[in-house]
Design an enzyme around this catalytic site. Structure first.
Site, PDB file in Angstrom:
ATOM      1  N   HIS A  28      -6.518 109.080  86.158  1.00  0.00           N
ATOM      2  CA  HIS A  28      -7.326 109.623  87.247  1.00  0.00           C
ATOM      3  C   HIS A  28      -8.033 110.895  86.790  1.00  0.00           C
ATOM      4  CE1 HIS A  28      -5.053 107.404  90.706  1.00  0.00           C
ATOM      5  NE2 HIS A  28      -5.496 106.590  89.770  1.00  0.00           N
TER       6      HIS A  28
ATOM      7  N   GLU B   2      -8.003 113.984  87.793  1.00  0.00           N
ATOM      8  CA  GLU B   2      -7.198 115.193  87.641  1.00  0.00           C
ATOM      9  C   GLU B   2      -6.494 115.222  86.284  1.00  0.00           C
ATOM     10  OE1 GLU B   2      -6.691 113.873  92.026  1.00  0.00           O
ATOM     11  OE2 GLU B   2      -7.209 112.984  90.084  1.00  0.00           O
TER      12      GLU B   2
ATOM     13  N   LEU C  73     -30.930  85.837  94.534  1.00  0.00           N
ATOM     14  CA  LEU C  73     -30.098  86.883  95.144  1.00  0.00           C
ATOM     15  C   LEU C  73     -29.322  87.717  94.118  1.00  0.00           C
ATOM     16  CD1 LEU C  73     -30.208  87.167  98.251  1.00  0.00           C
ATOM     17  CD2 LEU C  73     -27.818  86.508  98.291  1.00  0.00           C
TER      18      LEU C  73
END
Length: 354
Positions: free
Chosen positions: A44, A46, A198
């Protein structure tokens, strides 16, 4: 915090189902560590910032766009790494709306004697993760409607022709919207009439091509439709009745088909969105047609509307609000979030109220 926001954006939306997060470690008024969450399963933000700061993390300040996690997932809790690093102050952009985390990360940091302040550039930090926020708090994706219409609300003429109501500049923006979405949805009418590919074309697609979703309650799709090609994954959503089993078996060789029950003669939108939530679809772009738009609006299952208005009048045509009939005091309210001229067209960005 602005630097942390820039770092969060670097992931380009590749963190799904995790949120985009950026973090910086500051000491003596200087940034000594930077980090962002790059992909689910990787460290993460941090931890990245703390590892980048090394021994300078002790007695420093941490700025992070989202509340640090407090639970074991694919990686250990970030709060434990922050406490262990000796960081003195933590400044948080916004709390994590995930009930598993919400407020608990801040609480644990404060219990460890760390000063925590929340709400730094809160709106900007929250905007980083609109899809994630809706996904964990409301059990559905963030839904964006894209409508290209004439001045008199028509998305097609009386012959159902819609190419092209708006200009090339507007279509370029639509490709960017697709690239930023986890999935793009249309009804079978649009597929039968326009046969769209699309996909996002002419733009960067850091998340890859969005999943293509077709609402086809009676399995009318042609087996040669472009949307069934290999350019991106396709999901066909049908009802639990009235379909050809042999055709379904053939279609299953090139795409996935799921069944959703009906509500009021139409596929149940809430159940559909819950199903997409299970598939980790956090952002959904709805591109038509008129019946689809009307149903999402009537059910209140939309969050933002990109309304491209072309300087044209058709008179009798196909209105995007054709199935909506309300008295004035019960009108659906929207908020104008932005507007700009796009080529010869006008783009209105509207957000749902209530």
């Amino acid at each position: 915090m602005r630097e942390a926001i820039k770092l969060a954006r670097k992931s380009g939306g590749r963190t799904r189902p995790n949120p985009q997060v950026g973090a910086v470690v500051v000491k003596g008024g200087k940034i000594v560590g930077k980090g962002c969450h790059k992909k689910a399963g990787l460290p993460h933000a941090e931890n990245e910032a703390i590892n980048d700061a090394k021994n300078l993390a002790k007695n420093s300040q941490l700025y992070v766009t989202l509340e640090p996690c407090v639970h074991f997932g694919r990686t250990p809790p970030c709060v434990d790494a922050i406490i262990k690093s000796g960081i003195k102050n933590v400044y948080v952009g916004t709390l994590d709306p995930n009930p598993i985390i919400n407020g608990k990360g801040v609480e644990k940091l404060r219990a460890a004697g760390i000063y925590v302040e929340c709400g730094i550039l809160e709106e900007e930090c929250r905007a980083l993760n609109e899809g994630y926020n809706m996904w964990v708090s409301q059990n559905r994706p963030f839904v964006t409607l894209k409508i290209a219409a004439t001045l008199d609300r028509n998305v097609a003429d009386f012959n159902f022709k819609s190419k092209w109501i708006t200009g090339e500049d507007a279509r370029k923006i639509v490709h960017k919207l697709r690239a930023a979405s986890d999935a793009v949805l249309v009804g079978i009418g649009t597929v039968l009439i326009d046969d769209p590919l699309l996909t996002a074309r002419g733009v960067k697609t850091p998340k890859g091509q969005p999943m293509r979703i077709v609402l086809d309650d009676r399995l009318k799709i042609s087996e040669g439709a472009k949307i069934l090609g290999r350019a991106a994954k396709t999901l066909i959503v049908t009802s639990k009745k009235n379909f050809d089993e042999k055709k379904k078996a053939r279609l299953n060789q090139c795409t996935e088909i799921i069944h959703i029950s009906e509500k009021g003669g139409f596929l149940d939108m809430r159940k559909l969105l819950n199903e997409l939530k299970k598939r980790e679809i956090q952002s959904l772009l709805v591109e038509g047609g008129a019946t689809i738009f009307s149903n999402f609006i009537k059910e209140g299952l939309w969050d933002r509307l990109y309304l491209f208005v072309a300087p044209k009048i058709l008179g009798r045509g196909i209105s995007w609000s054709k199935n909506i009939r309300l008295e004035l005091d019960r009108a659906k309210r929207v908020k104008l979030a932005g507007s700009k001229k796009v080529g010869e067209d006008l783009l209105l960005i509207l957000e749902r109220e209530g």
